[in-house]
Design a protein around this motif. Structure first.
Motif, PDB file in Angstrom:
ATOM      1  N   TRP A  55       0.826  -1.201   0.000  1.00 54.35           N
ATOM      2  CA  TRP A  55       0.000   0.000   0.000  1.00 54.35           C
ATOM      3  C   TRP A  55       0.865   1.257   0.000  1.00 54.35           C
ATOM      4  O   TRP A  55       0.507   2.253  -0.619  1.00 54.35           O
ATOM      5  N   TYR A  56       2.037   1.203   0.641  1.00 56.83           N
ATOM      6  CA  TYR A  56       2.871   2.395   0.728  1.00 56.83           C
ATOM      7  C   TYR A  56       3.480   2.733  -0.631  1.00 56.83           C
ATOM      8  O   TYR A  56       3.622   3.908  -0.970  1.00 56.83           O
ATOM      9  N   ALA A  57       3.819   1.736  -1.421  1.00 53.02           N
ATOM     10  CA  ALA A  57       4.316   1.999  -2.776  1.00 53.02           C
ATOM     11  C   ALA A  57       3.226   2.698  -3.592  1.00 53.02           C
ATOM     12  O   ALA A  57       3.518   3.660  -4.326  1.00 53.02           O
ATOM     13  N   ILE A 108       1.906  -1.534   9.310  1.00 49.39           N
ATOM     14  CA  ILE A 108       3.043  -0.880   8.685  1.00 49.39           C
ATOM     15  C   ILE A 108       4.279  -1.675   9.061  1.00 49.39           C
ATOM     16  O   ILE A 108       4.326  -2.317  10.107  1.00 49.39           O
ATOM     17  N   ARG A 109       5.254  -1.644   8.194  1.00 50.42           N
ATOM     18  CA  ARG A 109       6.441  -2.436   8.455  1.00 50.42           C
ATOM     19  C   ARG A 109       7.432  -1.665   9.328  1.00 50.42           C
ATOM     20  O   ARG A 109       7.345  -0.447   9.459  1.00 50.42           O
ATOM     21  N   ARG A 110       8.385  -2.389   9.864  1.00 49.50           N
ATOM     22  CA  ARG A 110       9.429  -1.794  10.684  1.00 49.50           C
ATOM     23  C   ARG A 110      10.247  -0.836   9.817  1.00 49.50           C
ATOM     24  O   ARG A 110      10.564  -1.116   8.681  1.00 49.50           O
ATOM     25  N   GLY A 111      10.571   0.331  10.355  1.00 49.74           N
ATOM     26  CA  GLY A 111      11.359   1.321   9.630  1.00 49.74           C
ATOM     27  C   GLY A 111      10.538   2.263   8.779  1.00 49.74           C
ATOM     28  O   GLY A 111      11.091   3.092   8.051  1.00 49.74           O
ATOM     29  N   PHE A 112       9.217   2.185   8.877  1.00 49.82           N
ATOM     30  CA  PHE A 112       8.345   3.024   8.059  1.00 49.82           C
ATOM     31  C   PHE A 112       8.512   4.506   8.396  1.00 49.82           C
ATOM     32  O   PHE A 112       8.605   5.340   7.495  1.00 49.82           O
ATOM     33  N   ALA A 165      11.461   6.099  -3.728  1.00 49.90           N
ATOM     34  CA  ALA A 165      11.030   5.327  -2.563  1.00 49.90           C
ATOM     35  C   ALA A 165       9.973   4.291  -2.956  1.00 49.90           C
ATOM     36  O   ALA A 165       9.961   3.180  -2.418  1.00 49.90           O
ATOM     37  N   ALA A 166       9.093   4.633  -3.891  1.00 52.10           N
ATOM     38  CA  ALA A 166       8.074   3.675  -4.357  1.00 52.10           C
ATOM     39  C   ALA A 166       8.732   2.493  -5.053  1.00 52.10           C
ATOM     40  O   ALA A 166       8.319   1.345  -4.858  1.00 52.10           O
ATOM     41  N   ILE A 167       9.755   2.748  -5.851  1.00 52.13           N
ATOM     42  CA  ILE A 167      10.480   1.659  -6.509  1.00 52.13           C
ATOM     43  C   ILE A 167      11.129   0.767  -5.457  1.00 52.13           C
ATOM     44  O   ILE A 167      11.027  -0.463  -5.519  1.00 52.13           O
ATOM     45  N   GLY A 168      11.791   1.377  -4.492  1.00 52.59           N
ATOM     46  CA  GLY A 168      12.421   0.603  -3.418  1.00 52.59           C
ATOM     47  C   GLY A 168      11.412  -0.187  -2.600  1.00 52.59           C
ATOM     48  O   GLY A 168      11.638  -1.339  -2.259  1.00 52.59           O
ATOM     49  N   GLU A 169      10.292   0.431  -2.311  1.00 51.73           N
ATOM     50  CA  GLU A 169       9.240  -0.252  -1.535  1.00 51.73           C
ATOM     51  C   GLU A 169       8.659  -1.400  -2.324  1.00 51.73           C
ATOM     52  O   GLU A 169       8.379  -2.459  -1.778  1.00 51.73           O
ATOM     53  N   GLY A 170       8.494  -1.216  -3.628  1.00 54.45           N
ATOM     54  CA  GLY A 170       7.990  -2.289  -4.474  1.00 54.45           C
ATOM     55  C   GLY A 170       8.930  -3.477  -4.498  1.00 54.45           C
ATOM     56  O   GLY A 170       8.500  -4.630  -4.439  1.00 54.45           O
TER      57      GLY A 170
END
Length: 139
Positions: free
Chosen positions: A27-29, A79-83, A130-135
């Motif tokens: 969802w964050y991506a 939410i994941r750790r480090g969000f 950041a979206a690419i990294g999150e994906g």
């Protein structure tokens, strides 16, 4: 049940919660992609439009973008750790780039369409990266 079994069960539950958080953090991506796309409208609008109507449209767009994304984020279950640090870095980077874009766009590059395009892409960059990294992280 022994203390060892209880500890093992607690660790198993924690691992399942972390796995679910990572699996559901896609969802964050999506959030970041919408934010990045919004910059492609928001930045040129802030640099090229003048007057009361422009200010009202800009304010409504910002309200809809930030409000919609905030409601979307608040409705997520995990939410994941480090969000927090990641999101803070993304928004902080965007804020610095947006401030520079508005500063230069209203002083040195007033009414410059090429500058507005470059500024929009620059302001979209932190969220897109950041979206690419999150994906990649959730794949």
């Amino acid at each position: 049940m022994s203390t060892h079994d209880e500890a093992q069960a607690a660790l198993g539950r924690a691992a399942r919660v972390e796995t679910a958080a990572l699996r559901n953090s896609g969802w964050y991506a999506r959030y970041l992609w919408v934010f990045a796309a919004g910059q492609l409208v928001l930045v040129p609008m802030s640099l090229l439009w003048q007057g009361t109507t422009a200010a009202l449209v800009f304010a409504l767009f910002v309200f809809a973008l930030v409000g919609g994304l905030s409601v979307y984020a608040a409705r997520q279950r995990v939410i994941r750790r480090g969000f927090g640090p990641l999101h803070g870095g993304v928004i902080g980077s965007w804020g610095a780039l947006f401030a520079v874009a508005v500063g230069l766009g209203t002083s040195s590059f007033e009414d410059s369409v090429p500058f507005a395009v470059v500024a929009a892409l620059a302001c979209a960059l932190p969220a897109a990266l950041a979206a690419i990294g999150e994906g990649r992280r959730t794949a």
